[in-house]
Enzyme design. Structure first.
Site, mmCIF file in Angstrom:
data_model
loop_
_atom_site.group_PDB
_atom_site.id
_atom_site.type_symbol
_atom_site.label_atom_id
_atom_site.label_comp_id
_atom_site.label_asym_id
_atom_site.label_seq_id
_atom_site.Cartn_x
_atom_site.Cartn_y
_atom_site.Cartn_z
ATOM 1 N N LYS A 112 36.044 37.865 38.134
ATOM 2 C CA LYS A 112 35.626 37.202 36.896
ATOM 3 C C LYS A 112 36.602 36.095 36.501
ATOM 4 O O LYS A 112 36.964 35.945 35.342
ATOM 5 C CB LYS A 112 35.485 38.227 35.776
ATOM 6 C CG LYS A 112 34.446 39.299 36.082
ATOM 7 C CD LYS A 112 34.197 40.181 34.904
ATOM 8 C CE LYS A 112 33.184 41.256 35.203
ATOM 9 N NZ LYS A 112 31.883 40.788 35.576
ATOM 10 N N CYS A 113 36.992 35.296 37.472
ATOM 11 C CA CYS A 113 37.990 34.241 37.287
ATOM 12 C C CYS A 113 37.333 32.900 37.577
ATOM 13 O O CYS A 113 36.390 32.820 38.371
ATOM 14 C CB CYS A 113 39.144 34.496 38.265
ATOM 15 S SG CYS A 113 40.416 33.226 38.313
ATOM 16 N N GLY A 114 37.835 31.854 36.960
ATOM 17 C CA GLY A 114 37.343 30.521 37.270
ATOM 18 C C GLY A 114 37.556 30.148 38.732
ATOM 19 O O GLY A 114 36.871 29.277 39.264
ATOM 20 N N LEU A 115 38.481 30.834 39.401
ATOM 21 C CA LEU A 115 38.754 30.562 40.818
ATOM 22 C C LEU A 115 37.972 31.482 41.760
ATOM 23 O O LEU A 115 38.082 31.357 42.974
ATOM 24 C CB LEU A 115 40.264 30.709 41.089
ATOM 25 C CG LEU A 115 41.174 29.774 40.287
ATOM 26 C CD1 LEU A 115 42.635 30.062 40.590
ATOM 27 C CD2 LEU A 115 40.837 28.328 40.562
ATOM 28 N N THR A 116 37.154 32.364 41.208
ATOM 29 C CA THR A 116 36.388 33.315 42.026
ATOM 30 C C THR A 116 35.570 32.640 43.129
ATOM 31 O O THR A 116 35.454 33.202 44.220
ATOM 32 C CB THR A 116 35.509 34.213 41.132
ATOM 33 O OG1 THR A 116 36.372 34.952 40.263
ATOM 34 C CG2 THR A 116 34.676 35.179 41.947
#
Length: 181
Positions: A53-57
């Protein structure tokens, strides 16, 4: 005689439990099986802490593409889910496995969720991030998707910033250099 034995013991005490390489670790994979990292001996490793659930996922897609390209050339990506940054990996191992499979087709080895920083930092990440343990660099984990490049002897060689893609030409060059060593 007793003094000599005690002196020898005291000299060796600081080295008790030290690790020579990542191959000295046994980790639990995402399915709960123990995996000795020496299984990967002789291969270049990309060790990365991941989160769902990360912007970098979306880097999962790049990591999978990289793995597909290099897996037959003795390079392996090892994913370690971690919930150390704003609760961005809240899932269970089963939920993480399902998410990675359904959304990104991940086939590279994934491991059970661990802590990559803080008081409960896993010993593998202590080794990866601390020069006093790995002998090469200090590289505290800054965020999800920080990558560690490990040579064929299990030694940490480089840390790659979380936002930098595994497909970045500089990273590819670093991996290919390690492949040639």
């Amino acid at each position: 005689m007793m003094k000599a034995v005690l002196f020898s013991f005291l000299l060796l005490l600081p080295f008790a439990g030290t690790r020579e390489s990542v191959y000295d670790f046994t980790m639990e994979d995402i399915d709960g099986r123990e995996v000795k990292l020496d299984t990967f001996e002789g291969k270049v490793l990309v060790i990365v802490n991941v989160a769902s659930k990360c912007g970098l996922t979306p880097q999962y897609e790049e990591l999978q593409q990289f793995y597909e390209t290099y897996k037959d050339r003795e390079v392996v990506v090892l994913g370690f889910p971690a919930n150390n940054f704003l609760g961005q990996e809240p899932g269970t191992d089963s939920e993480i496995r399902q998410f990675c499979s359904e959304n990104y087709g991940v086939t590279f080895p994934m491991f059970s969720k661990i802590s990559v920083k803080g008081k409960d930092q896993h010993p593998l990440y202590e080794y990866l991030t601390q020069k006093k343990k790995n002998g090469v660099l200090d590289a505290p984990v800054k965020w999800n998707f920080q990558k560690f490049l490990v040579d064929k002897n299990g030694k940490v060689r480089q840390a790659v910033e979380p936002k930098k893609s595994i497909l970045d030409p500089e990273v590819i060059q670093a991996v290919e250099t390690l492949m040639e060593e």
